[in-house]
Structure formats: C-alpha cells, structure tokens
Design a protein around this motif. Structure first.
Motif, PDB file in Angstrom:
ATOM      1  N   LEU A  64       0.824  -0.768  -0.104  1.00 57.78           N
ATOM      2  CA  LEU A  64      -0.092   0.114  -0.157  1.00 57.78           C
ATOM      3  C   LEU A  64       1.075   0.816   0.111  1.00 57.78           C
ATOM      4  CD1 LEU A  64      -2.420  -0.579   2.538  1.00 57.78           C
ATOM      5  CD2 LEU A  64      -2.726  -1.346   0.261  1.00 57.78           C
ATOM      6  N   CYS A  65       0.485   1.812  -0.679  1.00 59.09           N
ATOM      7  CA  CYS A  65       0.656   3.734  -0.510  1.00 59.09           C
ATOM      8  C   CYS A  65       0.582   4.428   0.944  1.00 59.09           C
ATOM      9  CB  CYS A  65       0.684   4.273  -2.247  1.00 59.09           C
ATOM     10  SG  CYS A  65       1.350   6.087  -2.155  1.00 59.09           S
ATOM     11  N   ASP A  66       1.165   5.036   1.578  1.00 57.11           N
ATOM     12  CA  ASP A  66       1.013   6.266   2.356  1.00 57.11           C
ATOM     13  C   ASP A  66       0.895   7.381   1.304  1.00 57.11           C
ATOM     14  OD1 ASP A  66       0.881   8.441   4.272  1.00 57.11           O
ATOM     15  OD2 ASP A  66       2.785   7.106   5.538  1.00 57.11           O
ATOM     16  N   ALA A  67      -0.714   7.567   1.166  1.00 52.80           N
ATOM     17  CA  ALA A  67      -1.045   8.616   0.805  1.00 52.80           C
ATOM     18  C   ALA A  67      -0.735  10.130   1.699  1.00 52.80           C
ATOM     19  CB  ALA A  67      -2.648   8.815   0.621  1.00 52.80           C
ATOM     20  N   THR A  71       1.534  10.587  -3.939  1.00 52.99           N
ATOM     21  CA  THR A  71       1.318  10.873  -4.584  1.00 52.99           C
ATOM     22  C   THR A  71       0.114   8.862  -5.342  1.00 52.99           C
ATOM     23  OG1 THR A  71       1.093  12.911  -4.525  1.00 52.99           O
ATOM     24  CG2 THR A  71      -0.613  11.824  -6.092  1.00 52.99           C
ATOM     25  N   GLU A  72      -0.772   9.188  -5.091  1.00 53.48           N
ATOM     26  CA  GLU A  72      -0.891   7.208  -6.081  1.00 53.48           C
ATOM     27  C   GLU A  72      -2.339   7.708  -6.801  1.00 53.48           C
ATOM     28  OE1 GLU A  72      -3.449   5.207  -2.471  1.00 53.48           O
ATOM     29  OE2 GLU A  72      -4.513   7.538  -2.199  1.00 53.48           O
ATOM     30  N   VAL A  73      -2.502   8.660  -5.904  1.00 50.57           N
ATOM     31  CA  VAL A  73      -4.476   8.774  -6.946  1.00 50.57           C
ATOM     32  C   VAL A  73      -4.557  10.002  -6.211  1.00 50.57           C
ATOM     33  CG1 VAL A  73      -6.291   8.192  -5.735  1.00 50.57           C
ATOM     34  CG2 VAL A  73      -6.069   8.361  -8.414  1.00 50.57           C
ATOM     35  N   LEU A  74      -4.992  11.474  -7.876  1.00 47.15           N
ATOM     36  CA  LEU A  74      -5.763  12.398  -8.344  1.00 47.15           C
ATOM     37  C   LEU A  74      -7.105  12.148  -7.696  1.00 47.15           C
ATOM     38  CD1 LEU A  74      -3.048  14.821  -9.136  1.00 47.15           C
ATOM     39  CD2 LEU A  74      -3.972  14.829  -7.140  1.00 47.15           C
ATOM     40  N   PRO A 100      -3.408  20.975   0.256  1.00 47.58           N
ATOM     41  CA  PRO A 100      -1.873  20.565  -0.204  1.00 47.58           C
ATOM     42  C   PRO A 100      -1.536  22.629  -0.990  1.00 47.58           C
ATOM     43  CG  PRO A 100      -3.308  19.069  -1.551  1.00 47.58           C
ATOM     44  CD  PRO A 100      -4.321  20.240  -0.044  1.00 47.58           C
ATOM     45  N   ASN A 101      -2.802  22.533  -1.588  1.00 45.20           N
ATOM     46  CA  ASN A 101      -2.591  23.692  -2.747  1.00 45.20           C
ATOM     47  C   ASN A 101      -3.428  24.606  -2.954  1.00 45.20           C
ATOM     48  OD1 ASN A 101      -0.091  21.169  -4.818  1.00 45.20           O
ATOM     49  ND2 ASN A 101      -2.376  20.332  -4.706  1.00 45.20           N
ATOM     50  N   GLY A 113      -8.957  22.607  -3.592  1.00 46.64           N
ATOM     51  CA  GLY A 113      -8.554  21.238  -3.054  1.00 46.64           C
ATOM     52  C   GLY A 113      -7.994  20.462  -1.900  1.00 46.64           C
ATOM     53  N   PHE A 114      -8.538  19.560  -1.269  1.00 47.48           N
ATOM     54  CA  PHE A 114      -8.417  19.301   0.271  1.00 47.48           C
ATOM     55  C   PHE A 114      -7.652  17.979   0.249  1.00 47.48           C
ATOM     56  CE2 PHE A 114     -12.380  17.908  -0.092  1.00 47.48           C
ATOM     57  CZ  PHE A 114     -12.517  16.203  -0.126  1.00 47.48           C
ATOM     58  N   ALA A 115      -6.709  17.110   1.321  1.00 48.77           N
ATOM     59  CA  ALA A 115      -6.350  15.918   1.297  1.00 48.77           C
ATOM     60  C   ALA A 115      -7.539  15.505   2.763  1.00 48.77           C
ATOM     61  CB  ALA A 115      -4.942  15.949   1.779  1.00 48.77           C
ATOM     62  N   ASP A 116      -7.531  13.936   2.967  1.00 50.39           N
ATOM     63  CA  ASP A 116      -8.757  13.697   3.500  1.00 50.39           C
ATOM     64  C   ASP A 116      -7.620  13.635   5.566  1.00 50.39           C
ATOM     65  OD1 ASP A 116      -7.855  11.045   3.309  1.00 50.39           O
ATOM     66  OD2 ASP A 116      -9.266  10.709   2.002  1.00 50.39           O
ATOM     67  N   LEU A 117      -7.875  12.326   5.988  1.00 55.21           N
ATOM     68  CA  LEU A 117      -7.249  12.506   6.566  1.00 55.21           C
ATOM     69  C   LEU A 117      -6.560  11.348   6.988  1.00 55.21           C
ATOM     70  CD1 LEU A 117     -10.359  12.397   9.215  1.00 55.21           C
ATOM     71  CD2 LEU A 117      -9.086  14.696   9.202  1.00 55.21           C
TER      72      LEU A 117
END
Length: 136
Positions: A64-67, A71-74, A100-101, A113-117
């Motif tokens: 698994l990727c640590d998001a 970045t795994e996906v947008l 993040p931006n 945009g936002f990054a979730d938890l």
C-alpha cells in the motif's frame, strides 16, 4: 446499462474517516458499510469504497502507498459553483483535512482541493463549459 465507478481507498480508522466525510455533507450506503468497508456516496453512480488497510490489502499483492508521503491518485470532483468548491474545502479543513495547494483560477475553471485524513487528495472544481476553450 448505466456504468458506475467505485474508487477504492485504503484508510486507517473507519469511524474517523466516516465522520470526516459526513462533515462534508456526504452520506454512506448502510447496505454496503461495516467495520471493514464503507460505501461513500459521492453522486449518482459514483462511490468511494473506504476500506481499512488490512481489508484493502486482501485485494492486491502490491504494498500500500502512504498517501501522506506519495501521491497514489488525484480524485477530481466537479461542483456546481465556485462557492460550492470553497464550501467543500472549508468543511474538509474544519473536519481535520488539509489544503495541499492554493486555489487556481483558469477563467473558465476554478479549482481547489483538500487532502482527507489519510492523505488522499481530492481536487474539487467548477467549470463553466460555455467559457471553456475549444481545444486544450
């Protein structure tokens, strides 16, 4: 047949993730939600399956990727107005997410945009199709 899309996202804490997305005004389908997975209803025929990491790992042999580190996906999600874009970002930050931006205004399209938890990046945008260039 109408196609549906199910984006599967690994998460660390089911209760915390559900609370986050409920704070954005989104709902879950209780028929497909339990302690291992939750069906987040984004729009008609568009869902995100929030899967706790050990359960998610059962679907892939890859690590698994640590998001929060890569970045795994947008995930891009359209909104009906610039105000709705900013409202969703504001709700996400109030619920513990990050931005993040900086927002971007392309004239015909407004994006923030936002990054979730868990670090998954959600790009929310409003696009005025009448003002969009003929070719990009």
């Amino acid at each position: 047949m109408i196609r549906q899309i199910f984006v599967n996202l690994p998460i660390k804490d089911m209760a915390r993730s559900q609370a986050f997305f409920k704070a954005l005004g989104l709902t879950f389908n209780p028929r497909f939600t339990n302690e291992q997975g939750a069906s987040l209803e984004i729009a008609e025929n568009i869902y995100a399956m929030l899967l706790v990491e050990p359960f998610f790992q059962g679907f892939t042999k890859l690590p698994l990727c640590d998001a929060k580190k890569a970045t795994e996906v947008l995930i891009a999600l359209s909104c009906d107005s610039r105000e709705e874009v900013e409202d969703m970002v504001r709700k996400a930050v109030a619920a513990g997410g990050t931005t993040p931006n900086e927002p971007k205004d392309y004239g015909f399209m407004y994006q923030h945009g936002f990054a979730d938890l868990d670090g998954h990046q959600w790009e929310v945008f409003y696009m005025n199709m009448d003002a969009a260039p003929a070719q990009m």
